[in-house]
Design a protein around this motif. Sequence first.
Motif, PDB file in Angstrom:
ATOM      1  N   GLY A  12     -11.242   4.174   6.823  1.00  0.00           N
ATOM      2  CA  GLY A  12     -11.087   4.989   5.618  1.00  0.00           C
ATOM      3  C   GLY A  12     -12.343   5.779   5.303  1.00  0.00           C
ATOM      4  O   GLY A  12     -12.269   6.930   4.875  1.00  0.00           O
ATOM      5  N   VAL A  46      -9.210   2.414   3.054  1.00  0.00           N
ATOM      6  CA  VAL A  46     -10.393   2.086   2.264  1.00  0.00           C
ATOM      7  C   VAL A  46     -11.405   1.258   3.059  1.00  0.00           C
ATOM      8  O   VAL A  46     -12.479   0.960   2.562  1.00  0.00           O
ATOM      9  CB  VAL A  46     -10.027   1.334   0.962  1.00  0.00           C
ATOM     10  CG1 VAL A  46      -9.379   2.256  -0.040  1.00  0.00           C
ATOM     11  CG2 VAL A  46      -9.150   0.128   1.247  1.00  0.00           C
ATOM     12  N   ASN A  54       1.113   5.770   4.746  1.00  0.00           N
ATOM     13  CA  ASN A  54       1.265   5.160   6.068  1.00  0.00           C
ATOM     14  C   ASN A  54       2.736   5.033   6.460  1.00  0.00           C
ATOM     15  O   ASN A  54       3.619   5.080   5.596  1.00  0.00           O
ATOM     16  CB  ASN A  54       0.655   3.750   6.066  1.00  0.00           C
ATOM     17  CG  ASN A  54      -0.860   3.778   6.143  1.00  0.00           C
ATOM     18  OD1 ASN A  54      -1.435   4.468   6.987  1.00  0.00           O
ATOM     19  ND2 ASN A  54      -1.506   3.043   5.263  1.00  0.00           N
ATOM     20  N   ARG A  87       0.838  -4.826   5.570  1.00  0.00           N
ATOM     21  CA  ARG A  87      -0.019  -4.999   6.742  1.00  0.00           C
ATOM     22  C   ARG A  87       0.679  -5.786   7.849  1.00  0.00           C
ATOM     23  O   ARG A  87       1.111  -6.930   7.632  1.00  0.00           O
ATOM     24  CB  ARG A  87      -1.285  -5.754   6.332  1.00  0.00           C
ATOM     25  CG  ARG A  87      -2.241  -5.916   7.479  1.00  0.00           C
ATOM     26  CD  ARG A  87      -3.368  -6.857   7.134  1.00  0.00           C
ATOM     27  NE  ARG A  87      -4.290  -6.955   8.249  1.00  0.00           N
ATOM     28  CZ  ARG A  87      -5.156  -7.926   8.419  1.00  0.00           C
ATOM     29  NH1 ARG A  87      -5.245  -8.884   7.522  1.00  0.00           N
ATOM     30  NH2 ARG A  87      -5.943  -7.942   9.464  1.00  0.00           N
ATOM     31  N   PRO A 108      -4.554   2.929   0.635  1.00  0.00           N
ATOM     32  CA  PRO A 108      -4.659   3.260   2.055  1.00  0.00           C
ATOM     33  C   PRO A 108      -6.067   3.723   2.430  1.00  0.00           C
ATOM     34  O   PRO A 108      -6.760   4.358   1.626  1.00  0.00           O
ATOM     35  CB  PRO A 108      -3.658   4.416   2.224  1.00  0.00           C
ATOM     36  CG  PRO A 108      -3.598   5.060   0.885  1.00  0.00           C
ATOM     37  CD  PRO A 108      -3.852   3.958  -0.125  1.00  0.00           C
ATOM     38  N   ASP A 126      -1.816   7.239  -1.889  1.00  0.00           N
ATOM     39  CA  ASP A 126      -2.948   7.537  -2.762  1.00  0.00           C
ATOM     40  C   ASP A 126      -3.226   9.034  -2.691  1.00  0.00           C
ATOM     41  O   ASP A 126      -3.103   9.638  -1.638  1.00  0.00           O
ATOM     42  CB  ASP A 126      -4.179   6.760  -2.252  1.00  0.00           C
ATOM     43  CG  ASP A 126      -5.374   6.901  -3.181  1.00  0.00           C
ATOM     44  OD1 ASP A 126      -5.171   6.993  -4.402  1.00  0.00           O
ATOM     45  OD2 ASP A 126      -6.514   6.892  -2.683  1.00  0.00           O
ATOM     46  N   PRO A 169      -1.388  -0.518   6.708  1.00  0.00           N
ATOM     47  CA  PRO A 169      -2.595  -1.067   6.086  1.00  0.00           C
ATOM     48  C   PRO A 169      -3.297  -2.067   7.005  1.00  0.00           C
ATOM     49  O   PRO A 169      -2.646  -2.776   7.765  1.00  0.00           O
ATOM     50  CB  PRO A 169      -2.052  -1.791   4.850  1.00  0.00           C
ATOM     51  CG  PRO A 169      -0.633  -1.361   4.699  1.00  0.00           C
ATOM     52  CD  PRO A 169      -0.149  -0.916   6.023  1.00  0.00           C
ATOM     53  N   VAL A 189       0.877  -1.182   0.000  1.00  0.00           N
ATOM     54  CA  VAL A 189       0.000   0.000   0.000  1.00  0.00           C
ATOM     55  C   VAL A 189       0.909   1.227   0.000  1.00  0.00           C
ATOM     56  O   VAL A 189       1.382   1.678   1.047  1.00  0.00           O
ATOM     57  CB  VAL A 189      -0.934  -0.014   1.225  1.00  0.00           C
ATOM     58  CG1 VAL A 189      -1.817   1.215   1.231  1.00  0.00           C
ATOM     59  CG2 VAL A 189      -1.784  -1.281   1.207  1.00  0.00           C
ATOM     60  N   ASP A 219      -8.586  -4.545   4.571  1.00  0.00           N
ATOM     61  CA  ASP A 219      -9.157  -4.007   3.326  1.00  0.00           C
ATOM     62  C   ASP A 219      -8.077  -3.359   2.469  1.00  0.00           C
ATOM     63  O   ASP A 219      -8.065  -3.512   1.241  1.00  0.00           O
ATOM     64  CB  ASP A 219     -10.245  -2.970   3.644  1.00  0.00           C
ATOM     65  CG  ASP A 219     -11.437  -3.606   4.343  1.00  0.00           C
ATOM     66  OD1 ASP A 219     -12.013  -4.535   3.778  1.00  0.00           O
ATOM     67  OD2 ASP A 219     -11.755  -3.176   5.470  1.00  0.00           O
ATOM     68  N   GLU A 220      -7.199  -2.631   3.126  1.00  0.00           N
ATOM     69  CA  GLU A 220      -6.137  -1.931   2.399  1.00  0.00           C
ATOM     70  C   GLU A 220      -5.181  -2.936   1.766  1.00  0.00           C
ATOM     71  O   GLU A 220      -4.743  -2.788   0.622  1.00  0.00           O
ATOM     72  CB  GLU A 220      -5.367  -1.007   3.359  1.00  0.00           C
ATOM     73  CG  GLU A 220      -6.161   0.184   3.861  1.00  0.00           C
ATOM     74  CD  GLU A 220      -7.190  -0.138   4.927  1.00  0.00           C
ATOM     75  OE1 GLU A 220      -7.104  -1.244   5.515  1.00  0.00           O
ATOM     76  OE2 GLU A 220      -8.078   0.695   5.184  1.00  0.00           O
TER      77      GLU A 220
END
Length: 271
Positions: free
Chosen positions: A143, A139, A164, A169, A137, A113, A127, A110, A130-131
């Motif tokens: 997010g 989401v 991040n 993650r 990042p 963005d 992350p 990640v 989901d990320e």
Amino acid sequence: MAQQTATREDLLTRVRFYRDLGLTEFYRRPVDPELLARLTAAREESQSVPFPHADSQLNSTADLSPSPSSALPAAPLIDSADRAAALQQIRDEMGECTRCALHNGRNKIVFGDGSPNARLMFVGEGPGADEDAQGLPFVGKAGQLLNNMIAAMGLRREEVYIANVVKCRPPENRVPEQEEGAMCTPFLFRQIDVVRPQVLVALGATAATWLLGQRQPLAGLRGRIHAFRGMQLIVTYHPAYLLRDPRQKKEAWADLQMAMRELGLKPPSKG
Ligand code: SF4
């Protein structure tokens, strides 16, 4: 003769630049020579203004010491037209990174963005599920809350930049360990230097610790503007924490309003 020397120097600069990026098959890649020259100059200049703690983060697992970051000068400005390419160079250099143990459990890196020319940048911790699945990042649920916070400031998500502390993650969403942050934050620091937002918002204690280079309770860092390498740094709660304790949203909004004042933003009208 002088021209030959200049050409040789140009070539050496170019080779060094590619080598720094980890590219060995550079001769196969078409690159705009003007852009290359501008990025090379900006990169070399920025290396003369090291990011706070960058070296110690890479070479030491010792605790971070109190930060001298506010005293450090700003990194050289990268032309706004070159920032997307400069971010892509950083991403290319990262590659399929295995620099720390977090690569073992990740699905997607990640990177970051948003707008390379953002005036406002958010930095989170790392992350989540989901990320990790989407490679973007913020989401997940946190997010969505961050998106709402951005909208409340009168901005669209595409207008800010989000990254991040670590780009893979951590297992069970644990806090990144010292060594992991040390390996990954040089990429974050370079992203910050490229985007060079006017205001940087650290979301939560991990981001604040790595950006400011000091471990302090969030309460001691919130509510004021930290002078930071030519930018203004504001510390607030991580959206995931706000989901767990919504009573703190009012405090977080006060922090964001401080950022809005610095950016000259007014909240969107409700009518
Ligand atoms: Fe590389 Fe950062 Fe992922 Fe570690 S967290 S493997 S340093 S990208």
